[in-house]
Scaffold this active site. Structure first.
Site, short mmCIF file in Angstrom:
data_model
loop_
_atom_site.label_atom_id
_atom_site.label_comp_id
_atom_site.label_asym_id
_atom_site.label_seq_id
_atom_site.Cartn_x
_atom_site.Cartn_y
_atom_site.Cartn_z
NE ARG A 154 40.87 40.24 30.77
CZ ARG A 154 42.02 40.18 31.46
NH1 ARG A 154 42.58 39.01 31.69
NH2 ARG A 154 42.57 41.28 31.91
CD GLU A 155 43.95 33.85 24.59
OE1 GLU A 155 45.18 34.11 24.64
OE2 GLU A 155 43.46 32.82 25.08
CE LYS A 156 42.81 42.50 28.34
NZ LYS A 156 42.01 43.33 27.42
CG ASP A 184 39.29 47.86 25.66
OD1 ASP A 184 40.51 48.06 25.78
OD2 ASP A 184 38.69 46.90 26.16
CB SER A 189 35.21 46.94 32.69
OG SER A 189 35.48 45.72 32.05
CB THR A 222 43.38 36.80 37.73
OG1 THR A 222 43.11 35.83 38.73
CG2 THR A 222 43.25 36.17 36.37
CE LYS A 223 42.02 44.44 34.44
NZ LYS A 223 40.70 44.83 33.98
CE LYS A 274 23.41 39.64 71.63
NZ LYS A 274 24.55 39.73 72.40
CB CYS A 314 28.71 36.21 75.24
SG CYS A 314 29.73 37.68 75.10
N1 3NM Z 1 38.62 42.21 35.01
P1 3NM Z 1 39.65 36.36 38.94
S1 3NM Z 1 39.24 41.85 37.44
C1 3NM Z 1 39.41 40.18 33.87
O1 3NM Z 1 38.11 44.61 37.57
C2 3NM Z 1 39.22 40.97 35.08
O2 3NM Z 1 37.44 44.66 35.54
C3 3NM Z 1 38.58 42.78 36.21
O3 3NM Z 1 39.92 37.19 37.60
C4 3NM Z 1 38.02 44.13 36.46
O4 3NM Z 1 38.26 35.85 38.86
C5 3NM Z 1 39.61 40.61 36.35
O5 3NM Z 1 40.66 35.24 38.88
C6 3NM Z 1 40.27 39.35 36.76
O6 3NM Z 1 39.91 37.28 40.08
C7 3NM Z 1 39.28 38.37 37.31
#
Ligand code: 3NM
Length: 517
Positions: A40-42, A90, A109, A137-138, A353, A431
């Site tokens: 994945r290369e954005k 996409d 996705s 990450t995203k 429980k 408890c």
């Molecule tokens: N797609 P990490 S979340 C590439 O929701 C990607 O479709 C996503 O990275 C989506 O494991 C995501 O560090 C990032 O959270 C995943």
């Protein structure tokens, strides 16, 4: 094409720690057990993307692991990739299908059932469900899916052979929870987990990948079994006594995060049963504590240390340590209900429980109402169905205590009828039952290490729950009959005495248990 989706690595050069190259990280991840890789290369230009894809293909080929390219059909064709991954915005799936050779798979996705249905109709080979948890990450603008909703989305794949992975914030700490959350009513579940940062941002990608892979493998090996199978009333009586023997022989560590009202009393009950209590609450010590075999009790009676409860449970899941969740007073306020959901989203409980009001609240039933932390209702019309349904939904053992106790593993239901009314006149007897269940679960998970039953804990957690409830109930009957017991004040120390004096033989003899289904 039948690929193994168990551990799906998505690359991201931006996440790499200083001093580790892309190639080194990828190779370590593959050695750790990654089964499929997506490049994945954005932001890379076409030339740079192609170069990275080629380098990745060389390394993946060495490990015989398939390669998927994110978004770019031209790059996938140029490097001879095994598949292409598409986002909802996409190139349309149908168009991509026409452009690609028949042996190149397509993944897409999805975050809703509708998107999944469209993906199936369009001929997708797999779907990526996300975003499950918050991730840095995203940038994600849509609401998070959360682990408990995966199953509902996945149900749209019933009667298809389309595969699935979950993505977004998945880490070794929540891997087990994610997989369990994905089980559908028809028994389908995720084929794997997709991650970026938990592996790529790690200084030890091999270890990070191995941890995740182990969780997926355990899950796949024995997904839904919590108990050993066929029980009779006679066999259960014997098993309950044997369980007490294990507690005494093994003296397991029972880590308890419990409420301030009962801490001392619960610790004393644990010692009386023959085990070792530790009442630690700081998040910082949870990773170390989870490595010591035994049981973990999470009782949120006074709702402090929520952060510690989350960390403790996540590390316990990772170490196959049973978690006993006692959602004290969950029906009393909407705040408690919210926090219970937060905890159940963070980790997978082994046993839940509660009293009828608590079990009712978790089941979204209004049949039994809650008053403070005591159950005010008289019970359910069909308690066996209530515990079985909740056990199935939460994928754990459920124990509902009251005048009569009900325990289910989602398949079997046991009815227990021990206990003295004086238990209702002291604080924290419920408890104490939670503590006792955690003690027995801890002992059986250590004793039955070789009996692999489920990815959450070794050992028979159905039997452990029955034994834990009945030990306190039987001891209460014996204590109440003592001539020195005059009322609640003298009953409590007598109860602790009788717990410590309880023998496996007496427990087996006095337990009033019946398998009702
Ligand atoms: N797609 P990490 S979340 C590439 O929701 C990607 O479709 C996503 O990275 C989506 O494991 C995501 O560090 C990032 O959270 C995943």
């Amino acid at each position: 094409m039948d690929f193994d989706y168990s551990l799906y690595l998505v690359t991201n050069r931006d996440c790499l720690p200083d001093g580790i190259t892309y190639e080194e990280s990828l190779e370590q991840a593959l050695k750790g057990g990654v089964t499929i890789v997506q490049v994945r290369e954005k932001s890379a230009d076409t030339g740079e993307f192609l170069e990275i894809a080629r380098a990745t293909k060389r390394i993946c080929d060495k490990y015989n692991v398939p390669l998927i390219i994110d978004d770019r059909i031209d790059i996938a064709l140029a490097v001879g990739a095994d598949g292409v991954h598409l986002g909802q915005t996409d190139m349309p799936l149908e168009v991509a299908r026409k452009l690609l050779p028949a042996n190149v798979i397509i993944g897409i996705s999805c975050r809703t059932s509708e998107e999944v249905k469209r993906a199936v109709a369009g001929g997708a080979d797999y779907i990526g469900i996300g975003t499950i948890y918050a991730t840095s990450t995203k940038v994600v603008k849509t609401p998070l899916v959360g682990p408990r909703n995966i199953g509902e989305i996945l149900a749209a794949l019933d009667d298809t052979s389309v595969k699935s992975v979950a993505i977004g914030g998945i880490k070794s700490t929540n891997a087990v929870r994610t997989l369990f959350g994905s089980i559908t009513a028809s028994g389908k579940s995720l084929d794997g987990l997709a991650v970026i940062s938990d592996i790529v941002a790690s200084r030890e990608p091999l270890i990070a990948a191995k941890r995740l892979k182990d969780s997926v493998s355990h899950f796949k090996a024995s997904r839904t079994r919590f108990s050993l199978g066929d029980y009779t009333t006679e066999s259960l009586k014997g098993s309950v006594g044997k369980a007490l023997k294990y507690v005494r022989q093994l003296s397991p560590l029972v880590h308890q995060i419990t409420n301030t009202v009962v801490t001392t009393q619960s610790a004393n009950a644990t010692i009386a049963l023959g085990a070792s209590p530790i009442m630690a609450t700081s998040p910082e010590e949870m990773e170390d504590l989870a490595k010591i075999p035994g049981g973990l009790l999470i009782n949120f009676g006074t709702l402090t240390s929520l952060e510690g409860m989350i960390a403790a449970g996540q590390y316990a899941n990772q170490n196959k340590k049973p978690i006993i969740f006692d959602p004290v007073g969950v029906g009393a306020t909407s705040f408690r209900k919210l926090k219970a959901a937060e905890l159940l989203n963070a980790w997978q409980a082994t046993v839940i429980k509660g009293n009828p009001a608590e079990i009712g609240a978790l089941s979204n039933s209004s049949e039994v109402q809650s008053k403070g932390v005591d159950s005010a209702g008289s019970g359910f019309a069909d308690p066996a169905s209530v515990v079985r349904a909740l056990a199935l939904r939460e994928r754990c053992v459920v124990g509902m205590t009251g005048e009569v106790d009900w325990v289910s593993d989602g398949k079997h239901v046991a009815r227990l009828a021990n206990g003295h009314s004086l238990l209702g006149h002291i604080t924290g007897s419920g408890c104490m039952v939670g503590t006792s269940v955690a003690t027995f679960c801890g002992a059986l998970s250590v004793a039955e290490k070789k009996v692999s039953l489920n990815p959450l804990a070794d050992g028979d957690m159905f039997v452990a729950t029955i034994a834990g409830i009945s030990a306190v109930a039987v001891a209460s009957e014996i204590a109440a009959l003592r001539p020195d017991v005059q009322g609640p004040g003298t009953f409590l120390p007598a109860l602790i005495d009788e717990l410590s004096k309880l023998t496996p033989e007496v427990l087996s003899e006095k337990v009033n248990v019946e398998i009702v289904s």
